[in-house]
Motif scaffolding. Structure first.
Motif, PDB file in Angstrom:
ATOM      1  N   ASP A 174      28.742  41.552  50.358  1.00 24.18           N
ATOM      2  CA  ASP A 174      28.389  40.792  49.148  1.00 24.18           C
ATOM      3  C   ASP A 174      27.817  41.714  48.078  1.00 24.18           C
ATOM      4  N   VAL A 175      26.972  42.662  48.500  1.00 21.23           N
ATOM      5  CA  VAL A 175      26.391  43.623  47.552  1.00 21.23           C
ATOM      6  C   VAL A 175      27.489  44.486  46.940  1.00 21.23           C
ATOM      7  N   LEU A 176      28.430  44.905  47.778  1.00 24.81           N
ATOM      8  CA  LEU A 176      29.515  45.761  47.303  1.00 24.81           C
ATOM      9  C   LEU A 176      30.432  45.010  46.331  1.00 24.81           C
ATOM     10  N   ARG A 177      30.718  43.748  46.630  1.00 25.13           N
ATOM     11  CA  ARG A 177      31.555  42.946  45.723  1.00 25.13           C
ATOM     12  C   ARG A 177      30.827  42.700  44.401  1.00 25.13           C
ATOM     13  N   ASN A 178      29.521  42.527  44.462  1.00 29.39           N
ATOM     14  CA  ASN A 178      28.755  42.355  43.221  1.00 29.39           C
ATOM     15  C   ASN A 178      28.775  43.634  42.396  1.00 29.39           C
ATOM     16  N   GLU A 179      28.689  44.787  43.063  1.00 27.41           N
ATOM     17  CA  GLU A 179      28.752  46.060  42.347  1.00 27.41           C
ATOM     18  C   GLU A 179      30.105  46.223  41.669  1.00 27.41           C
ATOM     19  N   TYR A 180      31.174  45.821  42.368  1.00 25.10           N
ATOM     20  CA  TYR A 180      32.502  45.859  41.748  1.00 25.10           C
ATOM     21  C   TYR A 180      32.531  44.958  40.516  1.00 25.10           C
ATOM     22  N   ALA A 181      31.938  43.770  40.606  1.00 24.55           N
ATOM     23  CA  ALA A 181      31.929  42.837  39.472  1.00 24.55           C
ATOM     24  C   ALA A 181      31.193  43.438  38.272  1.00 24.55           C
ATOM     25  N   ILE A 182      30.137  44.202  38.537  1.00 27.99           N
ATOM     26  CA  ILE A 182      29.415  44.869  37.443  1.00 27.99           C
ATOM     27  C   ILE A 182      30.316  45.906  36.783  1.00 27.99           C
ATOM     28  N   TYR A 183      30.993  46.716  37.581  1.00 27.21           N
ATOM     29  CA  TYR A 183      31.922  47.701  37.022  1.00 27.21           C
ATOM     30  C   TYR A 183      33.052  47.020  36.256  1.00 27.21           C
ATOM     31  N   GLN A 184      33.469  45.857  36.721  1.00 28.61           N
ATOM     32  CA  GLN A 184      34.518  45.110  36.022  1.00 28.61           C
ATOM     33  C   GLN A 184      34.035  44.687  34.636  1.00 28.61           C
ATOM     34  N   ARG A 185      32.786  44.260  34.547  1.00 27.42           N
ATOM     35  CA  ARG A 185      32.201  43.886  33.250  1.00 27.42           C
ATOM     36  C   ARG A 185      32.135  45.111  32.331  1.00 27.42           C
ATOM     37  N   LEU A 186      31.742  46.247  32.879  1.00 30.86           N
ATOM     38  CA  LEU A 186      31.666  47.472  32.078  1.00 30.86           C
ATOM     39  C   LEU A 186      33.046  47.902  31.605  1.00 30.86           C
ATOM     40  N   ALA A 187      34.047  47.782  32.479  1.00 34.72           N
ATOM     41  CA  ALA A 187      35.410  48.162  32.111  1.00 34.72           C
ATOM     42  C   ALA A 187      35.945  47.260  31.002  1.00 34.72           C
ATOM     43  N   ALA A 188      35.592  45.979  31.047  1.00 27.37           N
ATOM     44  CA  ALA A 188      36.047  45.038  30.025  1.00 27.37           C
ATOM     45  C   ALA A 188      35.496  45.392  28.654  1.00 27.37           C
ATOM     46  N   HIS A 189      34.358  46.101  28.636  1.00 27.76           N
ATOM     47  CA  HIS A 189      33.742  46.525  27.373  1.00 27.76           C
ATOM     48  C   HIS A 189      33.991  48.006  27.086  1.00 27.76           C
TER      49      HIS A 189
END
Length: 308
Positions: A174-189
């Motif tokens: 769950d922590v790892l998937r959340n970290e991926y989601a954060i990187y996804q937000r950064l990539a979108a910007h």
């Protein structure tokens, strides 16, 4: 020290950290080619090769989430038509054309595996982080088919240093998937100064681990007894990167010298987003920037080169 702190913070407030630091974030054209290819591969073949470990056969993973190297909003991923075919063979992680093999090790008559469907990584050293996951430095190789101009085909192997985080338990995943989601937000910007995430992969075995693969962006400013000296421009680039992270609506949550990396070419990156969260609180942002500025005062110097 107080005067130096004001100069560092003042440069940030005056907008000194701008696009002139772009060369401190970019990667080579060859590396760009390799990372782009990885985004089209849906199978990861993983080996462990360090200390007393040397995997006799590779572990096999299938892509769970897309590569973020070219941004977060690309075309929907196409899935391999029959990934089970690739899992049935003993794939090789070498810079030569891989061969499909039977269970007894003999070469299969039919080529069940195409080198254009997967990429390989070899774990070469280990770092254990504070979130229970095991992180490894690794070497990635990806094969590209090329023609020789005479009607024949050959293979070119491109390699790149990467970093792989493994999670075994449900909480860690769950922590790892959340970290991926954060990187996804950064990539979108289009945030620069962070690792390029190449995807999230799940083991084909039911109780196997989850793997997050990203580019290896260097060594921390402080690691054990080692300390890296950086230039003022590099310090400003760190501040600019954190400001970009904040502008994307993310609070890092764990700014520390171990989260601030510089590679052998002098490029900088902020890593370790396991504690990050979405936030627009200006006070929290200012406190995080002040904390970064305080840390940088201990490292800005003559900019000694980082050893590989």
């Amino acid at each position: 020290m107080a005067q130096a702190r004001e100069q560092c913070v003042g440069r940030r407030r005056r907008g000194a950290c701008d696009c002139r630091h772009a060369n401190l974030f970019t990667i080579s054209r060859t590396s760009q080619e390799a990372l782009k290819l990885v985004g089209s591969r849906h199978i990861l073949v993983l080996r462990m090769r360090y200390f007393v470990y040397d995997s006799p056969s590779p572990a096999r993973f299938v892509r769970e989430a897309r590569s973020l190297y070219l941004g977060a909003n690309g075309d929907e991923m196409s899935r391999p038509s029959s990934p089970a075919l690739a899992f049935s063979s003993n794939l090789e992680s070498t810079c030569s054309e891989p061969e499909a093999r039977n269970d007894d090790g003999s070469v299969s008559d039919s080529r069940l595996v195409s080198a254009e469907t997967y990429f390989s990584i070899v774990l070469v050293s280990q770092n254990r982080d504070r979130a229970m996951r095991v992180a490894h430095h690794a070497v990635l190789d990806v094969h590209l088919r090329e023609t020789d101009g005479k009607g024949g085909n050959g293979w070119r192997c491109i390699t790149h240093n990467v970093f792989a985080k493994l999670a075994q338990e449900d909480e860690e995943m769950d922590v790892l998937r959340n970290e991926y989601a954060i990187y996804q937000r950064l990539a979108a910007h289009d945030v620069e100064g962070v690792p390029a995430v190449l995807g999230l992969f799940r083991d084909v075995e039911e109780d196997g681990p989850l793997v997050l693969v990203m580019t290896d962006v260097g060594k921390p400013l402080r690691w054990r007894s080692e300390r890296v000296r950086i230039t003022q421009d590099q310090g400003d680039a760190f501040i600019y990167a954190l400001m970009s992270i904040h502008a994307a609506g993310i609070l890092h949550g764990d700014i520390h010298p171990k989260s601030l990396l510089v590679d052998a070419a002098g490029k900088v990156a902020i890593v370790n987003f396991k504690c990050a969260e979405e936030s627009t609180d200006q006070t929290d942002r200012e406190m995080e920037l002040e904390r970064l500025s305080e840390y940088l005062l201990d490292f800005v110097g003559d900019g000694c080169p980082v050893s590989e």
